[in-house]
Design a protein around this motif. Structure first.
Motif, mmCIF file in Angstrom:
data_model
loop_
_atom_site.group_PDB
_atom_site.id
_atom_site.type_symbol
_atom_site.label_atom_id
_atom_site.label_comp_id
_atom_site.label_asym_id
_atom_site.label_seq_id
_atom_site.Cartn_x
_atom_site.Cartn_y
_atom_site.Cartn_z
ATOM 1 N N GLU A 421 61.112 32.702 72.828
ATOM 2 C CA GLU A 421 60.647 33.334 71.597
ATOM 3 C C GLU A 421 61.292 34.710 71.427
ATOM 4 O O GLU A 421 61.728 35.067 70.330
ATOM 5 N N ALA A 422 61.412 35.426 72.535
ATOM 6 C CA ALA A 422 62.035 36.753 72.465
ATOM 7 C C ALA A 422 63.472 36.628 71.972
ATOM 8 O O ALA A 422 63.927 37.399 71.118
ATOM 9 N N LEU A 423 64.182 35.623 72.510
ATOM 10 C CA LEU A 423 65.570 35.411 72.078
ATOM 11 C C LEU A 423 65.628 35.022 70.607
ATOM 12 O O LEU A 423 66.487 35.499 69.851
ATOM 13 N N ASP A 425 63.481 35.742 68.232
ATOM 14 C CA ASP A 425 63.190 36.913 67.377
ATOM 15 C C ASP A 425 64.433 37.775 67.220
ATOM 16 O O ASP A 425 64.784 38.220 66.130
ATOM 17 N N GLN A 426 65.100 37.973 68.359
ATOM 18 C CA GLN A 426 66.312 38.789 68.355
ATOM 19 C C GLN A 426 67.369 38.182 67.420
ATOM 20 O O GLN A 426 67.941 38.883 66.579
ATOM 21 N N VAL A 427 67.574 36.896 67.500
ATOM 22 C CA VAL A 427 68.582 36.218 66.678
ATOM 23 C C VAL A 427 68.207 36.284 65.199
ATOM 24 O O VAL A 427 69.046 36.568 64.339
ATOM 25 N N SER A 429 66.468 38.545 63.706
ATOM 26 C CA SER A 429 66.653 39.891 63.147
ATOM 27 C C SER A 429 68.134 40.211 62.976
ATOM 28 O O SER A 429 68.520 40.980 62.106
ATOM 29 N N GLN A 430 68.980 39.560 63.806
ATOM 30 C CA GLN A 430 70.426 39.823 63.678
ATOM 31 C C GLN A 430 71.074 39.067 62.530
ATOM 32 O O GLN A 430 72.178 39.390 62.124
ATOM 33 N N GLN A 452 72.995 30.099 67.958
ATOM 34 C CA GLN A 452 72.945 31.509 68.374
ATOM 35 C C GLN A 452 71.942 31.726 69.509
ATOM 36 O O GLN A 452 72.222 32.454 70.456
ATOM 37 N N VAL A 453 70.761 31.090 69.380
ATOM 38 C CA VAL A 453 69.754 31.240 70.445
ATOM 39 C C VAL A 453 70.296 30.626 71.741
ATOM 40 O O VAL A 453 70.153 31.196 72.825
ATOM 41 N N ALA A 456 72.638 32.970 73.282
ATOM 42 C CA ALA A 456 71.925 34.103 73.866
ATOM 43 C C ALA A 456 71.275 33.717 75.196
ATOM 44 O O ALA A 456 71.061 34.569 76.060
ATOM 45 N N SER A 457 70.972 32.424 75.371
ATOM 46 C CA SER A 457 70.339 31.982 76.628
ATOM 47 C C SER A 457 71.388 31.642 77.684
ATOM 48 O O SER A 457 71.046 31.122 78.733
#
Ligand code: ADP
Ligand code: MG
Ligand code: ZN
Length: 481
Positions: A421-423, A425-427, A429-430, A452-453, A456-457
């Protein structure tokens, strides 16, 4: 006038028995030249050829696998010709009484119709020596390597049932599959263990008579056979349309010039019964034992595997085209992997990786048990598909179990919704534009965000969990698939 082509094939298959046809020398033509020889296969005068049991059994299995009738009696003849690859002056071949008669292969023709292409007979013969032409200093020399002399060959002679290059190519592929099933030869056109002569003629469509044929000799690829036949049909049609006659002769296919060229005829003499090799009498019991040794053949195996594993006909046929692939698949399925998952990974990952490394499926460094272990991890969602593909490639270079590779490389799948979920949210917002697109109903952007997520992982995230998370956060309903 409309013409139709008439084609018959003569296919030489080099058997893979451990020993040669008439002596106990190793049947390994590729060894250091002239290592595998004895007085018999050096064709010394007075040497007594004895028919080997191993090559006879292979030839018999091959014949049965092609639907042939093994003959109660067959015998060898001496085919006389002079050439340095045959210093004794004749080749032992079964010209009058072949090992097997009849048989055939069913193919699907261009029109999608099933069609049986009949085999006239199958006979055994000995191979000749190999000539090596080279230049020493400025002198051209020809060397003779007897390793191949007396190697066991079978020749499969078809009826003139073929009407197109396509049918010839389909026949050859099906033939190769079957010969590999019975384990008589690897039928590799690359190393010359299958060589094809094509007999080609044309005639007015509807005519019942055969036209004069031309023989194109010694082709060593299925593609070349197709190309040569197509070329020859055109050449003969042009001749006839120009009012000229087709003349019986032999040609060679030149793959560089993409043309057939006339070949200088070698002297061919008479063919006489051979007095040295005893006739071959096969008892019904012996033939029965050979029949029992015949493995499940491609058509039967395709039908069984389609039913047993819930595969489509096409999928089953794909797997069964190579006996080693069918064996591999069944070994993976025996480990408890879902058949479709196994099929998918073998077709799209394993086979391309093997091909790239020029390896046979039967000698895969990643065996079925290790692939099954990897697919088990995938099915249990312990790794995602992208990571599993990486692990598979790594398994080609290491003996490690997939669990160990996944552990060492930190590729364990991340399914924890809290962490992802943190990842997410980050994606989100980007990439406000992508979010906008989705809100405006452009569903495609969801794939981009999932990617993208995933990135990021570090490629480890569970794509199903990401999808669910994003759907929830963007409050779009659960989309099917
Ligand atoms: P040959 O005596 O020249 O060897 P065969 O009768 O033994 O001829 O046939 C050799 C091969 O040629 C077989 O595969 C056969 O089907 C094929 N064949 C024979 N006649 C023709 C023809 N007129 N056109 C095309 N193929 C033919
Ligand atoms: Mg012939
Ligand atoms: Zn020998």
């Amino acid at each position: 006038m409309e013409f139709e082509a008439v084609i018959g094939l003569e296919i030489h298959v080099e058997l893979n028995s451990a020993t040669k046809l008439f002596c106990d020398c190793p049947n390994r033509p590729g060894d250091e030249p002239n290592r595998n020889t004895c007085p018999t296969c050096l064709w010394f005068p007075g040497a007594a050829p004895r028919l080997g049991r191993a090559p006879l059994e292979k030839a018999a299995l091959l014949s049965l696998g092609l639907g042939g009738e093994l003959q109660p009696r067959s015998a060898f003849d001496q085919k006389v010709y002079y050439y340095p690859d045959l210093p004794k002056g004749y080749q032992l071949s079964q010209a009058r009484l072949p090992l097997s008669r009849g048989g055939g292969i069913e193919i699907t023709d261009e029109a999608g119709e099933r069609k049986t292409l009949r085999i006239h007979h199958i006979h055994m013969e000995e191979d000749v020596a190999r000539l090596v032409h080279q230049v020493e200093g400025r002198t051209p020399v020809s060397l003779v390597d007897f390793n191949r002399a007396g190697a066991p060959l079978v020749e499969i002679v078809t009826e003139p049932d073929f009407r197109s290059p396509f049918e010839a190519m389909e026949f050859l592929k099906a033939l190769r599959t079957r010969v590999r099933y019975v384990g008589a030869s690897d039928c590799s056109m690359d190393n010359g263990t299958m060589r094809v002569d094509a007999n080609i003629s044309i005639r007015p469509r509807g005519s019942g008579e055969l036209g004069t044929k031309v023989e194109v000799k010694n082709m060593n690829s299925v593609r070349h056979v197709g190309d040569a036949i197509a070329y020859e049909i055109d050449r003969q049609r042009a001749l006839v349309e120009a009012g000229e006659a087709v003349v019986l002769h032999t040609r060679l296919w030149d793959p560089d010039r993409k043309a057939t060229l006339p070949m200088r005829g070698k002297f061919e003499g008479p063919c006489v019964p051979d007095p040295s090799v005893p006739v071959i009498d096969l008892s019904p019991e012996w033939i029965g034992r050979m029949r029992e040794r015949l493995p499940e053949m491609p058509a039967a195996r395709t039908a069984r595997m389609a039913a047993a594993y819930g595969l489509s006909d096409e999928e089953a046929r794909f797997l069964c085209a190579e006996v080693e692939v069918a064996d591999y698949f069944e070994a993976v399925a025996r480990e408890g992997v879902a058949p479709r998952l196994a099929m998918h990974w073998i077709a799209t990952q394993l086979l391309p990786a093997l091909k790239e490394r020029k390896l046979d499926p039967g000698r895969s460094p990643v065996g079925p048990v290790r692939l099954a272990a990897l697919l088990g991890m995938l099915a249990r969602e312990e790794v995602n598909a992208g990571a599993a593909r990486e692990v598979l490639l790594e398994m080609f270079d290491s003996d490690e179990a997939p669990e160990a590779i996944v552990g060492a490389r930190g590729l364990t799948q991340q399914s924890d919704a809290g962490q992802l979920e943190a990842l997410a949210d980050q994606v989100l917002s980007q990439h406000p534009e992508a979010v906008q697109d989705i809100r405006r109903g452009q569903g495609k952007a969801i794939g981009f965000l999932i990617g993208q997520v995933m990135q990021a992982s570090g490629g480890r995230a569970n794509p199903r969990v990401i999808r669910e998370l994003l759907h929830r956060k963007l409050s779009i309903g659960d989309e099917p698939g």
